[in-house]
Design an enzyme around this catalytic site. Structure first.
Site, short mmCIF file in Angstrom:
data_model
loop_
_atom_site.label_atom_id
_atom_site.label_comp_id
_atom_site.label_asym_id
_atom_site.label_seq_id
_atom_site.Cartn_x
_atom_site.Cartn_y
_atom_site.Cartn_z
CB VAL A 88 1.26 -10.51 33.08
CG1 VAL A 88 0.69 -9.31 33.08
CG2 VAL A 88 1.60 -10.95 34.63
CD GLU A 120 9.83 -27.22 37.77
OE1 GLU A 120 9.92 -27.93 38.65
OE2 GLU A 120 8.46 -26.80 37.40
CG ASN A 125 11.78 -15.29 32.10
OD1 ASN A 125 12.09 -14.22 32.31
ND2 ASN A 125 10.48 -15.63 32.02
CE1 TYR A 132 7.28 -16.41 39.27
CE2 TYR A 132 9.22 -17.09 38.25
CZ TYR A 132 7.81 -16.96 38.08
OH TYR A 132 6.93 -17.52 36.92
#
Length: 164
Positions: A88, A120, A125, A132
């Protein structure tokens, strides 16, 4: 943060341009690379993108007017899709566009008969891992020293999957 442009009448319905998906083309590559450079410490290269396009991978950009909101690149396997890159644009982060990109990817994948989505993500992060997980992906493993990191080091990847 940068907002999407509005018409002169802010109260008018549909005053913002509608978001739409387009196939990523070579003509859009400079704009995508500019986002990559701002979004990541170790961005994809032009060669990564041109190889993905030449290989026939699913590569979509999400646009609003002429604003690039984000994009994804995914590879179809026998009964699964592997998400290779999803981004994004930094100015449009935290506005729900990652969910839109993931929903579009899942819809495309189901339409191709895929049973699973795989990805992955850098172990560091945590924000992406959370996005997710909220979307239904589950951590299924890790890949040691998968990503390049600063000063010649390598970073582990968290492997996640989503049953379709």
């Amino acid at each position: 943060m940068s907002a999407l442009p509005t018409s002169s009448d802010d109260d008018a319905p549909n005053s913002r341009p509608e978001a739409r998906f387009e196939a990523l083309t070579l003509a859009q590559l400079d704009a995508v690379l500019a986002v990559e450079l701002r979004a990541y410490t170790h961005p994809w290269t032009r060669g990564n993108f041109t190889d993905a396009l030449a290989s026939g991978y699913q590569a979509q950009v999400l646009m609003a007017g002429d604003h690039l909101l984000g994009y994804f690149v995914a590879m179809m396997g026998v009964d699964e899709v592997h998400l290779l890159n999803i981004t994004v644009t930094p100015e449009f982060q935290r506005q729900g566009w990652a969910r839109v990109l993931l929903d579009a990817l899942a819809l495309w994948s189901r339409g191709r008969g895929a049973q699973w989505l795989w990805l992955e993500v850098r172990a560091s992060n945590l924000r992406a891992q959370h996005i997710y997980q909220v979307h239904g992906f589950r951590r299924v493993g890790e890949r040691k020293r998968y990503y390049p990191a600063d000063q010649g080091q390598r970073e582990d990847a968290v492997v996640m999957s989503l049953p379709l």
